[in-house]
Motif scaffolding. Structure first.
Motif, short mmCIF file in Angstrom:
data_model
loop_
_atom_site.label_atom_id
_atom_site.label_comp_id
_atom_site.label_asym_id
_atom_site.label_seq_id
_atom_site.Cartn_x
_atom_site.Cartn_y
_atom_site.Cartn_z
N MET A 30 -1.67 5.38 5.77
CA MET A 30 -2.35 4.11 6.03
C MET A 30 -1.80 3.00 5.11
O MET A 30 -1.47 1.92 5.59
CB MET A 30 -3.86 4.26 5.90
N SER A 41 -4.77 -2.47 4.01
CA SER A 41 -5.03 -1.12 4.54
C SER A 41 -6.33 -1.07 5.32
O SER A 41 -6.41 -0.44 6.37
CB SER A 41 -5.08 -0.08 3.42
N LEU A 44 -6.37 -1.78 9.07
CA LEU A 44 -5.88 -0.77 10.02
C LEU A 44 -7.03 -0.06 10.73
O LEU A 44 -6.88 0.40 11.86
CB LEU A 44 -5.00 0.26 9.32
N TYR A 45 -8.16 0.03 10.06
CA TYR A 45 -9.30 0.74 10.65
C TYR A 45 -9.88 0.02 11.87
O TYR A 45 -10.69 0.58 12.58
CB TYR A 45 -10.36 1.01 9.58
N ASN A 50 -8.32 6.88 11.40
CA ASN A 50 -7.81 7.52 10.19
C ASN A 50 -6.36 7.94 10.43
O ASN A 50 -5.81 7.72 11.51
CB ASN A 50 -8.68 8.72 9.80
N ARG A 51 -5.76 8.56 9.42
CA ARG A 51 -4.36 8.97 9.54
C ARG A 51 -4.17 9.99 10.67
O ARG A 51 -3.20 9.93 11.41
CB ARG A 51 -3.83 9.57 8.24
#
Length: 186
Positions: A30, A41, A44-45, A50-51
């Motif tokens: 992330m 970061s 991104l959510y 999640n990754r």
């Protein structure tokens, strides 16, 4: 005037794919993706949970591209010609997209409702069609998928780096032909 962002999930996944292909799957984190996108970061959510989801969606995106290349490449072919063309397209694609090879290597980590799992299942259905010739199976799809992925995993490992591209292709084709006719000399 404030710069307006035009970021969407497709751009996030395209950048994730590029990052993974250039730096390896381990680099697909992330924070690294956020840095490549020039965002925080936390932002991104808004696009991925999640990754794990990011890797699944990136893998699914690549699987869709590979699937389309296979479909386009085998149109009008049947039997061993379709079988060989399928295997060659998959090999070329995975060699060009090492990140997908790494994702496939860890396919057991994906839940059955993940995007990656669904794309793998779709590809296996296509494999089943390729190996079925007029109701006769050239080979089990399980055997073909295992052989192709196994060969590619070994080919990209440091064990066979001395093998030139032509020899690798000859050996790959020899393996493929021996799978459908063990006594045939490839």
């Amino acid at each position: 005037m404030t710069k307006r962002r035009t970021l969407d999930r497709e751009k996030v996944l395209a950048t994730a794919e590029k990052l993974a292909d250039e730096q390896g799957l381990e680099a697909l984190t992330m924070p690294n993706l956020a840095k490549a996108l020039d965002i925080r970061s936390q932002s991104l959510y808004n696009y991925v949970a999640n990754r794990e989801e990011m890797v699944s969606l990136t893998g699914a995106r690549l699987m869709q591209q590979m699937y389309q290349q296979v479909v386009d490449g085998i149109i009008g072919l049947s039997g061993s010609k379709a079988y060989l063309k399928f295997a060659d397209i998959v090999r070329d694609f995975l060699l060009a997209h090492a990140s997908l090879s790494a994702i496939l290597y860890h396919a057991q980590r994906f839940s059955t409702d993940s995007a990656m799992y669904q794309e793998i299942k779709r590809m296996i259905k296509l494999v089943d069609q390729v190996v079925d010739v007029d109701g006769n199976r050239l080979i089990s799809s399980h055997v073909l998928v295992g052989a192709v992925l196994g060969y590619i995993f070994l080919e990209t490992a440091p064990l066979y780096q001395d093998e030139d591209e032509n020899a690798a292709t000859v050996n790959y084709h020899q393996m493929l032909f021996r799978l459908i006719d063990p006594v045939e000399k490839a």
